[in-house]
Design a protein around this motif. Sequence first.
Motif, PDB file in Angstrom:
ATOM      1  N   TYR A 220       1.209  -1.658   0.244  1.00 12.77           N
ATOM      2  CA  TYR A 220       0.307   0.049   0.393  1.00 12.77           C
ATOM      3  C   TYR A 220       0.799   1.201  -0.120  1.00 12.77           C
ATOM      4  O   TYR A 220       1.959   0.650   1.322  1.00 12.77           O
ATOM      5  N   ASN A 234      -5.252   9.662  -1.782  1.00 15.13           N
ATOM      6  CA  ASN A 234      -5.350   8.311  -2.969  1.00 15.13           C
ATOM      7  C   ASN A 234      -4.755   7.428  -1.920  1.00 15.13           C
ATOM      8  O   ASN A 234      -3.479   7.457  -2.062  1.00 15.13           O
ATOM      9  N   LEU A 261      -7.276   3.290  -4.316  1.00 17.19           N
ATOM     10  CA  LEU A 261      -8.146   3.330  -3.585  1.00 17.19           C
ATOM     11  C   LEU A 261      -7.942   4.544  -3.199  1.00 17.19           C
ATOM     12  O   LEU A 261      -7.622   4.852  -2.654  1.00 17.19           O
ATOM     13  N   ARG A 262      -9.694   4.941  -3.083  1.00 19.88           N
ATOM     14  CA  ARG A 262      -9.841   6.301  -3.082  1.00 19.88           C
ATOM     15  C   ARG A 262     -10.769   6.749  -1.377  1.00 19.88           C
ATOM     16  O   ARG A 262     -11.921   5.909  -1.369  1.00 19.88           O
ATOM     17  N   LEU A 269     -14.197   4.964   2.256  1.00 23.26           N
ATOM     18  CA  LEU A 269     -13.636   4.084   1.222  1.00 23.26           C
ATOM     19  C   LEU A 269     -14.893   4.828  -0.064  1.00 23.26           C
ATOM     20  O   LEU A 269     -15.698   4.152  -0.188  1.00 23.26           O
ATOM     21  N   SER A 271     -13.784   3.923  -3.464  1.00 21.72           N
ATOM     22  CA  SER A 271     -14.116   3.500  -4.820  1.00 21.72           C
ATOM     23  C   SER A 271     -12.253   2.836  -4.556  1.00 21.72           C
ATOM     24  O   SER A 271     -11.795   3.223  -4.119  1.00 21.72           O
ATOM     25  N   THR A 276     -12.982  -6.040  -7.150  1.00 22.13           N
ATOM     26  CA  THR A 276     -12.481  -5.932  -8.252  1.00 22.13           C
ATOM     27  C   THR A 276     -12.030  -7.250  -9.044  1.00 22.13           C
ATOM     28  O   THR A 276     -10.879  -8.451  -7.994  1.00 22.13           O
ATOM     29  N   PHE A 295     -12.383  -4.856  -1.220  1.00 20.13           N
ATOM     30  CA  PHE A 295     -11.175  -4.039  -0.472  1.00 20.13           C
ATOM     31  C   PHE A 295     -12.372  -3.081   0.505  1.00 20.13           C
ATOM     32  O   PHE A 295     -12.526  -2.582   1.270  1.00 20.13           O
ATOM     33  N   SER A 296     -13.934  -3.472   0.101  1.00 16.12           N
ATOM     34  CA  SER A 296     -14.993  -2.558   0.294  1.00 16.12           C
ATOM     35  C   SER A 296     -16.035  -2.743   1.486  1.00 16.12           C
ATOM     36  O   SER A 296     -16.604  -2.137   2.283  1.00 16.12           O
ATOM     37  N   THR A 299     -12.643  -1.442   5.086  1.00 13.50           N
ATOM     38  CA  THR A 299     -11.809  -0.461   4.338  1.00 13.50           C
ATOM     39  C   THR A 299     -11.529   0.087   5.054  1.00 13.50           C
ATOM     40  O   THR A 299     -11.842   0.978   4.399  1.00 13.50           O
TER      41      THR A 299
END
Length: 436
Positions: A220, A234, A261-262, A269, A271, A276, A295-296, A299
């Motif tokens: 990351y 980001n 990751l946004r 989070l 996006s 994915t 990751f949604s 996170t």
Amino acid sequence: MSFYTSLSGLQGAQTELSTIAHNLANVGTNGFKRSRVDFGDVIASTATKSPTQMIGSGTFVKAVRQQFGQGGLQQSSSALDLAISGEGFFAVKPNANTAEIAFTRNGSFSVNADRYVVDAQGGNLQVYPVDGSGNVVATGLGSTQNLRLPLTSGTPRATTSASLSLNLSANAEVPSANARYTVPGNPYAFDRFDPETYNNSTATTVYDSVGNPMTLTSYYVRENAPSPGVPDSNWTVYTFIGDHQLSADPGQATPPVPLTLRFDANGVLTSPSNPTQFATYSPPGAADQDITIDFSLGTTQRPAAFSVNASSQNGEPVGQLEGVTVDSAGIVRASFSNGQTEALGKIVLAQFSNPEGLRQLGNSYWATTGISGEARLGEAGLSGFGNLMSGAIERSNVDITEELVGLIAAQRNFQANAKAIDTANTLSQTIINMRN
């Protein structure tokens, strides 16, 4: 006549001495049962004598009887060391190529090179076949089978999805802003072997189609910190399986595209909001693999330190054998590294109408005879059968003190009969001398 009377006593005493010596020699033999000599007296014919004139003609050995009393139990650290508390015998097959069955009280079992459970002589322990719940599916001596431990359990399943719930620290530095990268000719570039080029990393074990474990590693990298004009933050995620980098664009495997990751100004989070899909990966020696990473689910980007809140994946390896247990009912179960357990069989116990009629074969083995009756098979804990204990061995039931006392008595009997022969010889010699 007195010579032969005393001779029978000598022979009987010698048999008793041999029996006691055999008992003492097997004090340390697991499952051994001591023997006892039973004598009978010999009475001369009454054809020419009245009952008041009858004189015995010596003794004879009626039988050498085995004493099947319980031996002492010794604790053990092996689950395959078994002991029967009460009546009953284990059934073993001394030769795997024949149908011969022997019976023993020696429960010291181990696993041979072919993964069969055997005793010290290589005899295969016999069990009833069972279903997945441990219920016996066939009974009778002809239905028993050799107990064998499997190496593996289950079917491998390739990982197709993984989920990570993280907190990426809102206080983390931006690696590309490090002063070292302001030097001309030294631009910032991500390098997974250089910890200063990324902030954090996670490692998850995933599996290919044949069950081989692989390490899914994600690195990351914070790209920017929030500012008045740009409130979002980001992070770039570089994902590897082993040395192969996965592409977050399923249509572009090379060059691999990292995931972004946004987070909004509140650390939520935004996006991606769904799992994915990564480009197809081809593990060596296994089928091509498509993996999604989600990751949604929880996170965040908070001021707290980096942490992994949850991690999961849906692949399964082949379970490797880790241990064996035997319960009080005799069910043998194997446990595997993938958390599965498997019932392998139920230990057979045998009982006889007259155990003293069994024929000794040596090595703590017995075989059926017409005197013992046929074996009646059953299970541990049932009426008439003993209880089964795992992690214990039944020792010999020989009492050394009792045998030594019997040895002294047998020795005195032998000496007394020898003295009687000597006395009879003296008397005969005296009579012969008188006639001369």
